[in-house]
Design an enzyme around this catalytic site. Sequence first.
Site, PDB file in Angstrom:
ATOM      1  N   VAL A   1       0.857  -1.302  -0.020  1.00 11.96           N
ATOM      2  CA  VAL A   1      -0.108  -0.097   0.080  1.00 11.96           C
ATOM      3  C   VAL A   1       1.151   1.477  -0.002  1.00 11.96           C
ATOM      4  O   VAL A   1       1.707   1.278   0.802  1.00 11.96           O
ATOM      5  CB  VAL A   1      -0.733   0.033   1.248  1.00 11.96           C
ATOM      6  CG1 VAL A   1      -1.821   1.216   1.219  1.00 11.96           C
ATOM      7  CG2 VAL A   1      -1.480  -1.295   1.567  1.00 11.96           C
TER       8      VAL A   1
ATOM      9  N   GLY B   1      -0.099   6.960  -1.651  1.00 14.91           N
ATOM     10  CA  GLY B   1      -0.201   8.200  -2.443  1.00 14.91           C
ATOM     11  C   GLY B   1       1.192   8.851  -2.001  1.00 14.91           C
ATOM     12  O   GLY B   1       1.082  10.071  -2.427  1.00 14.91           O
ATOM     13  N   LEU B   2       2.119   8.103  -1.450  1.00 14.22           N
ATOM     14  CA  LEU B   2       3.259   8.784  -0.827  1.00 14.22           C
ATOM     15  C   LEU B   2       4.224   8.715  -1.840  1.00 14.22           C
ATOM     16  O   LEU B   2       5.465   8.357  -1.383  1.00 14.22           O
ATOM     17  CB  LEU B   2       3.558   8.340   0.519  1.00 14.22           C
ATOM     18  CG  LEU B   2       2.511   9.160   1.651  1.00 14.22           C
ATOM     19  CD1 LEU B   2       2.705   8.267   2.914  1.00 14.22           C
ATOM     20  CD2 LEU B   2       2.447  10.324   1.483  1.00 14.22           C
ATOM     21  N   GLY B   3       4.131   8.463  -3.195  1.00 17.89           N
ATOM     22  CA  GLY B   3       5.337   8.491  -4.118  1.00 17.89           C
ATOM     23  C   GLY B   3       5.825   7.190  -4.469  1.00 17.89           C
ATOM     24  O   GLY B   3       7.152   7.336  -4.776  1.00 17.89           O
ATOM     25  N   SER B   4       5.022   6.126  -4.527  1.00 18.63           N
ATOM     26  CA  SER B   4       5.493   5.219  -5.038  1.00 18.63           C
ATOM     27  C   SER B   4       5.923   4.934  -6.464  1.00 18.63           C
ATOM     28  O   SER B   4       7.012   4.451  -6.806  1.00 18.63           O
ATOM     29  CB  SER B   4       4.688   3.729  -4.661  1.00 18.63           C
ATOM     30  OG  SER B   4       3.345   4.167  -5.313  1.00 18.63           O
TER      31      SER B   4
ATOM     32  N   ASP C   1       8.083  14.901  -6.963  1.00 19.36           N
ATOM     33  CA  ASP C   1       8.094  13.613  -6.487  1.00 19.36           C
ATOM     34  C   ASP C   1       9.451  12.889  -6.817  1.00 19.36           C
ATOM     35  O   ASP C   1      10.085  12.234  -5.995  1.00 19.36           O
ATOM     36  CB  ASP C   1       6.893  12.848  -6.649  1.00 19.36           C
ATOM     37  CG  ASP C   1       6.498  12.928  -8.149  1.00 19.36           C
ATOM     38  OD1 ASP C   1       7.154  13.657  -8.838  1.00 19.36           O
ATOM     39  OD2 ASP C   1       5.630  12.372  -8.397  1.00 19.36           O
TER      40      ASP C   1
END
Length: 326
Positions: free
Chosen positions: A106, A109-112, A156
């Site tokens: 998961v 939404g933190l830049g995968s 990002d």
Amino acid sequence: MPVTASAPGKLMLFGEHAVVYRYPCIVTAVDLRYSVTVEQVADPIITIDTPVMRKYDQSFSAPIETILRQTNYPKAAAFVLAAVKQFHNRNPFDGGLSIRTDGPEVSYGLGSSSAVTVASIAALAEQFKVTAPLGEIYTMAVEAVLEVQGKGSGFDVASAVYGGTLYFAKGGREIEPLEVPDLPIVIGFSGDKVSTTNLIDQVSGLMARNPETVEGIFKVMNEIVWQAQRFLDLQDWAGLGDLMNINQGLLDALGVSTSQLAKQVFAARKAGAFGAKLSGAGGGDCMFALVDPGKKQAVCEAIEESGGILVSLDTGVNGVRIEPIQ
Ligand code: PMV
């Protein structure tokens, strides 16, 4: 011999959306790390294996020639394939590749996507013994991300490459590291969002209908980014919290907040946070609150009670790196 590179995810602190219009933002790298392992193989085939594919017992395999001509990649492997294409354009090679990605399933939404793209390029450069300064990894990764996503400022990607906390402006022409300690923040995931591209389009629609007003909002965001650098430097958390609240109000004015994000933001403030705002494109994903250690527990509980999922991460972590051979 396989090589592995890893890169961090990111948390946007200030200036989202305005940064698409070349205004500045402040972003910090978070310790949600993604790694990519690359190995050359003799057959001209690319095989990709990701955590999601492993979960569903799937895999991806295609002739490298097809990938280099393709523009519409399968979603599950899109960023890795776009990274391979960018790297191959500049550094043609023969044969194929076996690629494996690892990282949290998961991403919140933190830049995968940017982390995987950056780690792919760094691993490819290492595998083919190509000297790739960070600036070049950044350029290749931005092009790969834009090929898949179509839009975006590149903040990002910069965060995944350089790590730490960055001032990012003018479409990446200005990238400056900021001296910032690990921030006393709490992150709350609000649920999945609509795509970043849709949210960028939504703001550009608002801009087309109200150019002066939206430009005015971006100018205040620009001011916030400048003030925030001063408060970060002074570790003036009360001052920084005020700026977070003002920035959140402006994002709400742009129409990108949601009732779930707002619930978590108000709950965090009520429980004593210095300030709270959404992070990134909005429409879902994460909010974060700046908190005094004495209030942390109460703020965490408030975010959870309002329906958020707590995500605990360090900030200002290292950027892309080659991992030691296992
Ligand atoms: O939510 P994210 O990580 O996709 O952040 C998007 C931030 C925007 O400013 C809206 C877009 C961008 O690329 O700068």
